[in-house]
Design an enzyme around this catalytic site. Sequence first.
Site, PDB file in Angstrom:
ATOM      1  CE  LYS A  53       8.598  39.471  18.224  1.00 25.79           C
ATOM      2  NZ  LYS A  53       9.739  38.863  18.911  1.00 25.79           N
ATOM      3  CD  GLN A  97      10.245  37.350  22.187  1.00 30.81           C
ATOM      4  OE1 GLN A  97       9.907  37.201  21.013  1.00 30.81           O
ATOM      5  NE2 GLN A  97      10.669  38.504  22.653  1.00 30.81           N
ATOM      6  CG  ASP A 120      14.574  36.372  15.841  1.00 30.97           C
ATOM      7  OD1 ASP A 120      14.214  37.550  15.687  1.00 30.97           O
ATOM      8  OD2 ASP A 120      14.237  35.670  16.806  1.00 30.97           O
TER       9      ASP A 120
HETATM   10  N1  GUN Z   1      13.908  39.465  22.499  1.00 32.97           N
HETATM   11  C1  GUN Z   1      14.057  40.803  22.327  1.00 32.97           C
HETATM   12  N2  GUN Z   1      14.132  41.101  21.004  1.00 32.97           N
HETATM   13  C2  GUN Z   1      14.028  39.929  20.347  1.00 32.97           C
HETATM   14  C3  GUN Z   1      14.026  39.605  18.966  1.00 32.97           C
HETATM   15  O1  GUN Z   1      14.155  40.446  18.060  1.00 32.97           O
HETATM   16  N3  GUN Z   1      13.893  38.280  18.677  1.00 32.97           N
HETATM   17  C4  GUN Z   1      13.775  37.334  19.646  1.00 32.97           C
HETATM   18  N4  GUN Z   1      13.673  36.062  19.270  1.00 32.97           N
HETATM   19  N5  GUN Z   1      13.780  37.609  20.938  1.00 32.97           N
HETATM   20  C5  GUN Z   1      13.902  38.907  21.276  1.00 32.97           C
END
Ligand code: GUN
Length: 282
Positions: A53, A97, A120
């Site tokens: 990311k 995350q 998100d």
């Molecule tokens: N863990 C797995 N997929 C995601 C996501 O799209 N966002 C976040 N914050 N954590 C994740």
Amino acid sequence: MSNILDGKQIAKDIREELRKEVAELKEKTGRVPGLAVVLVGEDPASATYVRMKGKACEQAGFLSRTHRLSETTSQRELLDLVNELNEDDEIHGILVQLPLPDGLDDQEVLKAINPEKDVDGFHPLNVGRLMTGDPYFVPCTPRGVIELLDRGNVEIKGKKAVVVGRSNIVGKPAALLLLQRHATVTICHSRTQDLPGVVREADIVVAAVGRPEMVRGDWIKEGAVVIDVGVNRVGEKKLVGDVAFDEAKDVASLITPVPGGVGPMTIAMLLQNTLEAFKNHG
Ligand code: GUN
């Protein structure tokens, strides 16, 4: 002609479109969108996602800040960091995350994020807005699923869509987005009776259960479109989806591979959401 829906290439195209737009915005305003990613603990898969990311942000000209916190971080410390980021004018998007280490309350943390920085789309306000058909930020993976269908010129309206999996992150929001686009939507899960029979009815299949190759080729209707959200590690190195790709590819009219399908779209959509947050509140 190939029936592979190439998420890697489509995501690359989107990231390039975003890079150009950010460069123009920077030229005009002297500012760029900023994304803060918070990683708590040492989970290797999460660490890889967070690295990807950050790299994608930088390549597209965004400001990227990664906060790596130890496994022993307290709920209070994490909430304090989120509050700090809420107040930070250089940061337009905040992503914590998931999963968080045991002992931390993820719902409380997600609720603490300013909904206008919730790129998100996990804050209950944004979940509610999607539910009522007035979406603000939409979770990145389901948004990537719809974008893939659109860029693959797949008509959604009036089609039968079957979503396998009911997670808050993928299954439920994907179903709501398909419904908003006027599909007839069925959500399946571990208690669904005659799962193969239900999937066989689908014009569009979205597989998001996290079980390696569970959806077999003979579950797919001839000509259906198959979107595989699963990323399952088998053995040391190999990644497979939730769909038995080699079987399904001969039946489907379009199918996403794993890797190189939905995965790269998630990051592209995260950048898209962050750019939108910047434009809303630059
Ligand atoms: N863990 C797995 N997929 C995601 C996501 O799209 N966002 C976040 N914050 N954590 C994740």
